[in-house]
Write a protein that holds these residues in place. Structure first.
Motif, mmCIF file in Angstrom:
data_model
loop_
_atom_site.group_PDB
_atom_site.id
_atom_site.type_symbol
_atom_site.label_atom_id
_atom_site.label_comp_id
_atom_site.label_asym_id
_atom_site.label_seq_id
_atom_site.Cartn_x
_atom_site.Cartn_y
_atom_site.Cartn_z
ATOM 1 N N LYS A 117 -7.943 -3.458 0.338
ATOM 2 C CA LYS A 117 -6.577 -3.257 1.463
ATOM 3 C C LYS A 117 -5.578 -4.295 1.004
ATOM 4 O O LYS A 117 -4.246 -3.968 0.864
ATOM 5 C CB LYS A 117 -7.243 -3.627 2.534
ATOM 6 C CG LYS A 117 -6.041 -3.624 3.698
ATOM 7 C CD LYS A 117 -6.479 -3.998 5.104
ATOM 8 C CE LYS A 117 -5.574 -4.251 6.267
ATOM 9 N NZ LYS A 117 -4.872 -5.664 6.014
ATOM 10 N N GLU A 118 -6.068 -5.536 0.638
ATOM 11 C CA GLU A 118 -5.012 -6.633 0.011
ATOM 12 C C GLU A 118 -4.679 -6.502 -1.190
ATOM 13 O O GLU A 118 -3.449 -7.117 -1.421
ATOM 14 C CB GLU A 118 -5.742 -8.110 0.469
ATOM 15 C CG GLU A 118 -6.192 -8.099 1.975
ATOM 16 C CD GLU A 118 -4.633 -8.450 2.692
ATOM 17 O OE1 GLU A 118 -3.657 -9.131 2.198
ATOM 18 O OE2 GLU A 118 -4.511 -7.891 3.747
ATOM 19 N N ASN A 159 8.065 5.211 1.740
ATOM 20 C CA ASN A 159 6.667 5.047 2.428
ATOM 21 C C ASN A 159 5.587 6.140 2.177
ATOM 22 O O ASN A 159 5.049 6.630 3.203
ATOM 23 C CB ASN A 159 6.863 5.016 3.893
ATOM 24 C CG ASN A 159 7.619 3.807 4.364
ATOM 25 O OD1 ASN A 159 7.509 2.773 3.984
ATOM 26 N ND2 ASN A 159 8.835 4.190 5.214
ATOM 27 N N ILE A 160 5.593 6.254 0.860
ATOM 28 C CA ILE A 160 4.421 7.287 0.401
ATOM 29 C C ILE A 160 3.211 6.493 0.012
ATOM 30 O O ILE A 160 3.052 5.370 -0.575
ATOM 31 C CB ILE A 160 4.887 7.756 -1.147
ATOM 32 C CG1 ILE A 160 6.261 8.478 -1.006
ATOM 33 C CG2 ILE A 160 3.658 8.821 -1.570
ATOM 34 C CD1 ILE A 160 6.987 8.826 -2.484
ATOM 35 N N GLN A 161 1.949 6.861 0.759
ATOM 36 C CA GLN A 161 0.773 6.228 0.787
ATOM 37 C C GLN A 161 0.207 6.086 -0.569
ATOM 38 O O GLN A 161 0.061 7.210 -1.271
ATOM 39 C CB GLN A 161 -0.234 6.584 1.749
ATOM 40 C CG GLN A 161 0.445 6.548 3.137
ATOM 41 C CD GLN A 161 0.259 5.161 3.875
ATOM 42 O OE1 GLN A 161 -0.659 4.320 3.390
ATOM 43 N NE2 GLN A 161 0.964 4.668 4.602
ATOM 44 N N ARG A 162 -0.388 5.070 -1.386
ATOM 45 C CA ARG A 162 -0.927 4.987 -2.517
ATOM 46 C C ARG A 162 -2.186 5.782 -2.495
ATOM 47 O O ARG A 162 -2.742 6.374 -3.381
ATOM 48 C CB ARG A 162 -1.112 3.606 -2.966
ATOM 49 C CG ARG A 162 0.080 2.841 -3.098
ATOM 50 C CD ARG A 162 -0.270 1.576 -4.144
ATOM 51 N NE ARG A 162 0.766 0.824 -4.419
ATOM 52 C CZ ARG A 162 0.490 -0.422 -5.222
ATOM 53 N NH1 ARG A 162 -0.540 -0.414 -5.803
ATOM 54 N NH2 ARG A 162 1.693 -1.080 -5.465
ATOM 55 N N SER A 163 -2.727 5.849 -1.251
ATOM 56 C CA SER A 163 -4.068 6.775 -1.194
ATOM 57 C C SER A 163 -3.987 8.093 -1.228
ATOM 58 O O SER A 163 -4.864 8.801 -1.568
ATOM 59 C CB SER A 163 -4.725 6.425 0.237
ATOM 60 O OG SER A 163 -3.795 6.686 1.159
ATOM 61 N N GLY A 208 -5.150 -3.494 -3.289
ATOM 62 C CA GLY A 208 -5.107 -2.380 -3.782
ATOM 63 C C GLY A 208 -6.241 -1.871 -4.558
ATOM 64 O O GLY A 208 -7.188 -2.750 -4.929
ATOM 65 N N GLY A 209 -6.147 -0.519 -4.921
ATOM 66 C CA GLY A 209 -7.443 -0.215 -5.711
ATOM 67 C C GLY A 209 -8.340 0.583 -4.434
ATOM 68 O O GLY A 209 -8.177 0.781 -3.531
ATOM 69 N N VAL A 210 -9.565 0.762 -5.054
ATOM 70 C CA VAL A 210 -10.624 1.267 -3.978
ATOM 71 C C VAL A 210 -11.698 0.144 -3.937
ATOM 72 O O VAL A 210 -11.919 -0.586 -4.662
ATOM 73 C CB VAL A 210 -11.180 2.662 -4.532
ATOM 74 C CG1 VAL A 210 -10.105 3.864 -4.634
ATOM 75 C CG2 VAL A 210 -11.627 2.257 -6.126
ATOM 76 N N PRO A 211 -12.504 0.028 -3.061
ATOM 77 C CA PRO A 211 -13.467 -0.856 -2.609
ATOM 78 C C PRO A 211 -14.495 -1.168 -3.957
ATOM 79 O O PRO A 211 -14.739 -2.231 -4.082
ATOM 80 C CB PRO A 211 -14.224 -0.489 -1.381
ATOM 81 C CG PRO A 211 -13.245 0.335 -0.526
ATOM 82 C CD PRO A 211 -12.483 1.053 -1.744
ATOM 83 N N ASN A 214 0.830 -1.179 -0.062
ATOM 84 C CA ASN A 214 0.016 -0.097 -0.025
ATOM 85 C C ASN A 214 0.814 1.116 0.077
ATOM 86 O O ASN A 214 0.072 2.144 -0.052
ATOM 87 C CB ASN A 214 -0.870 0.054 1.252
ATOM 88 C CG ASN A 214 -2.121 -1.152 1.182
ATOM 89 O OD1 ASN A 214 -2.555 -1.380 -0.097
ATOM 90 N ND2 ASN A 214 -2.504 -1.601 2.070
ATOM 91 N N VAL A 215 2.179 1.196 -0.217
ATOM 92 C CA VAL A 215 2.975 2.415 -0.140
ATOM 93 C C VAL A 215 3.829 1.896 -1.384
ATOM 94 O O VAL A 215 4.145 1.018 -1.950
ATOM 95 C CB VAL A 215 3.998 2.552 1.172
ATOM 96 C CG1 VAL A 215 2.951 2.763 2.349
ATOM 97 C CG2 VAL A 215 4.659 1.174 1.361
#
Length: 757
Positions: A559-560, A355-359, A562-565, A318-319
């Motif tokens: 979460k597992e 550690n840049i957040q993908r979000s 990647g992407g959005v829900p 996720n980063v």
């Protein structure tokens, strides 16, 4: 000192009783920041000061000292003042009422005017920049003071508001059993960490946020250094890389990037892609041409296309991390235990941002990191990476307009196998169902593969939540380092195997993942599978009909994977996921399967004698008065023949391994351990016959026993003495006795023991 009276505090409380607890928590945080708030900057919150302020405003009994206090950190989002008002405040707050409530324990040198009280409140809680946006001058409150003990006034206030005595802190319209100073336990602050939508206003954390997020320059203008970074990134190539196995790429001692395919050896002297393809073909002669071309291209890209000075993005869950290449390609033979032995193809890098957040990045840049490739080009995103490095990046405004190849999850991977995807192996007890599943599991996955499958045993209390997943309380550590309980989505075995199969679907070399269900019919399968049942209908080894995923499952998959829900609104079982089960229909108290469920499975029946080759010729010594050397397989078949003659179905008969394989198949020679065999025979075979399969036929089955045939303990005693002599003549005559030693026992005309009568 002068204090507000109980009546004044109660009047103020009633006028702001509608407020969300988040408002109280945020105002206390603002009181700890002694400067004007700027957006997208990291602020440190003094832990002791915050706790004191929360306790003073909200606690029944204020606290002055706290154990193991740590600082908190906060970043305010763009236009957070307006967003917070719209989402949580909603209507402007009565300024005087709020001032009185938040200063309810404050001591004054004299009786202050309303204007003076409001000024003290705004200054103390750092509200001056946005007081006009959040507050209004509401209905006048008659400020009354006294010089009574301050806590006496608070007690009167609680009584007037009809707050019961058994509480620790108040919200605006209720009481709770937690101190407001217990940050993650009480409502004033806890929801600021994880409340729905609060991240649109700010991020609150126990860790310094500038270690993980890109902070903008406070003057919002580029420096000469920023211009140099932008120019350098734009004038070099940009690559993406995945390093999924164990590695030390981010270590301080050896910052580097690496890829697999190390079996190809040192590639420093390879001068053409054709030469590299020839080396690859020798190692993997059966690889499909498309897969070979992709893999050769990735290795060539790492070895030759990358140059010193180029930039690289390491996609890491996720980063992600941004680095600059500092060396030519080299083959590292000195890899330690902390890195996979396949990661010998290497290059030195310097990590510029970790550690840049993908979000925090745009949808397109985020998805560019989800490719299945190990090495790929990202030149369309150089401007975005430059902005990330100099702190001027704004989400959803990167410069990439050209679509690149993005490999998302695939339900149809093209994986081929001779084994059925949904399969139930069934038969009588001891026919080797689990042994067969385990043997073919090794054939499917590889004999040494212990990671790509899970095994679960169903039972009557097993549920959908156990099998698929659900929210459960899990142990955690709060902001003060104390043990606490929080709730998280905990996946079941189905969801864990499903996620692993989907992750692998992105790879060039697809492999199978297996879920093994033992005793599938011992649970209510319709309830356990729930809507997953629909996914078992296959077309081309993929679920023919997708199902709508729940919000919990969508969030977990995002979460597992990647992407959005919303990316996972509809799900299917991919063709690289197998579900195998065993079923013993002879068990009592099992749940029936309906026809619709059964038709979605391939059934493999193991007959009563289908796998007895390993026990043929294996013998054991039984009996004490008459010692007999008998073949277990011969005795088993004789008992089964008798049961069949009594119209007892095959699924109630004895399979070759009703007694476990490690007993009936000796490691050395053909002779079994007599003591082990006899113990298990009594407690397993005789118990099963006595209580289940031949319950109504005891007298005829155990006709040879001279004692009480209605008592199980007597039957066991008889076996110890007589061996197979406890059975009827039909069984005894069919069993081949290898060697017979008789200890002076008189037999009748049927070669059975004469009764004592």
């Amino acid at each position: 000192m002068y204090f507000f009276t109980s009546e004044t505090i109660a009047q103020a409380n009633k006028q702001i009783s509608y407020l969300d607890a988040k408002v109280g928590g945020l105002l206390c945080i603002l009181s700890c920041l002694d400067k004007e708030i700027e957006e997208n900057l990291n602020y440190t919150i003094n832990g002791t000061l915050l706790r004191k302020q929360l306790s003073m405003v909200f606690d029944k009994t204020p606290r002055d000292s706290f154990d193991n206090v740590k600082s908190s950190y906060i970043i305010f989002a763009k236009d957070w003042v307006t967003t917070f008002f719209r989402r949580y405040i909603k209507t402007k707050i009565d300024l005087t009422a709020c001032s009185v409530f938040f200063l309810r324990r404050n001591g004054f040198e004299r009786e202050c005017t309303e204007e003076e009280v409001v000024k003290i409140f705004i200054d103390r809680f750092n509200l001056k920049p946005f007081a006009d946006k959040w507050f209004f001058e509401g209905k006048k409150i008659e400020l009354e003071y006294n010089q009574t003990d301050v806590e006496d006034n608070q007690s009167g206030f609680y009584s007037m508001m009809k707050y019961n005595n058994d509480f620790k802190s108040i919200l605006f319209n209720s009481v709770i059993q937690k101190s407001a100073a217990d940050l993650k336990a009480a409502g004033q602050i806890q929801t600021l960490y994880s409340g729905s939508g609060v991240q649109t206003c700010f991020l609150l954390s126990d860790e310094p946020l500038d270690h993980y997020y890109i902070m903008r320059n406070s003057n919002n203008s580029k420096t000469e250094e920023d211009e140099d970074i932008s120019s350098d990134v734009l004038n070099h190539n940009l690559f993406g890389i995945h390093i999924k196995e164990k590695n030390t790429a981010l270590s301080e001692e050896n910052p580097h990037i690496c890829i697999g395919w190390s079996v190809l050896g040192d590639l420093s002297s390879v001068s053409t892609k054709e030469e590299l393809a020839d080396i690859f073909a020798k190692e993997w002669p059966e690889a499909k041409s498309r897969a070979q071309g992709q893999n050769v291209g990735q290795v060539w890209r790492f070895v030759n296309d990358m140059q010193i000075g180029d930039y690289v993005v390491f996609a890491d869950g996720n980063v992600f991390h941004i680095g600059k290449i500092e060396s030519d390609y080299y083959y590292d033979d000195a890899i330690g235990d902390d890195q996979s032995l396949d990661y010998k193809n290497s290059r030195k890098v310097v990590w510029l941002k970790k550690n840049i957040q993908r979000s925090e990045i745009s949808y397109s840049l985020h998805h560019s990191l989800m490719t299945a490739m190990s090495v790929w080009t990202m030149n369309d995103y150089r401007a975005a990476i430059a902005n990330l490095l100099n702190g001027t990046y704004i989400k959803d405004q990167d410069d990439a307009e050209t679509e690149i190849e993005i490999s998302s999850i695939r339900f149809s991977t093209g994986y081929q196998s001779k084994f059925a995807r949904n399969r139930i192996v069934f038969g009588a007890p001891g026919t080797g169902k689990s042994f067969t599943i385990n043997k073919e599991r090794k054939e499917l996955l590889g004999s040494d593969n212990e990671t790509d499958y899970e095994r679960v045993t169903f039972h009557p209390d097993y549920s959908y939540a156990n099998f698929v997943g659900t929210y459960k309380p899990v142990p955690s550590i709060d902001s003060e380092g104390k043990d606490t309980i929080t709730y998280a989505y905990v996946p079941g075995p189905f969801m864990r195997v499903y996620v692993n199969a989907l992750k692998n679907s992105r790879e060039d070399l697809t492999k199978p993942y297996l879920l093994i269900i033992e005793e599938i019919n011992r649970a209510n399968v319709a309830a356990v599978f729930g809507d997953i049942f629909q996914l078992l209908d296959m077309e081309g080894n993929v679920s023919e009909y997708p199902i709508q995923a729940s919000e919990d499952i969508k969030a977990y998959l995002a979460k597992e994977l990647g992407g959005v829900p919303s990316d996972y609104s509809k799900i299917r079982i991919p063709d690289n996921m197998f579900i195998w089960a065993t079923m013993n229909s002879a068990d009592q108290g099992v749940f029936p399967m309906d026809t619709a469920f059964k038709r979605r499975w391939d059934f493999t029946y193991l007959g009563i004698n289908d796998s007895d080759e390993d026990i043929q010729g294996k013998y054991v010594e039984v009996g004490s008065i008459e010692k007999q050397h008998i073949e277990w397989n011969s005795l088993r078949k004789a008992i089964n023949d008798y049961l069949a003659s009594e119209k007892i179905n095959e699924d109630k008969q004895l399979g070759p391994y009703f007694i476990s394989r490690d007993i009936v198949v000796p490691q050395n020679g053909d002779k079994m351990d007599s003591k082990r065999f006899c113990d298990v025979f009594k407690h397993k075979v005789l118990m099963y016959l006595f209580d289940d399969a031949a319950k109504q036929k005891r007298n005829r089955l155990f006709e040879g026993y001279r004692g009480d045939k209605t008592r199980y303990s007597e039957i066991c005693k008889g076996f110890d003495e007589q061996g197979i002599g406890i059975f009827n003549a039909a069984i005894q005559n069919q069993v081949e006795v290898v060697d017979l030693v008789t200890n002076s026992i008189e037999l009748d005309e049927n070669d059975m023991y004469k009764s004592e009568e």
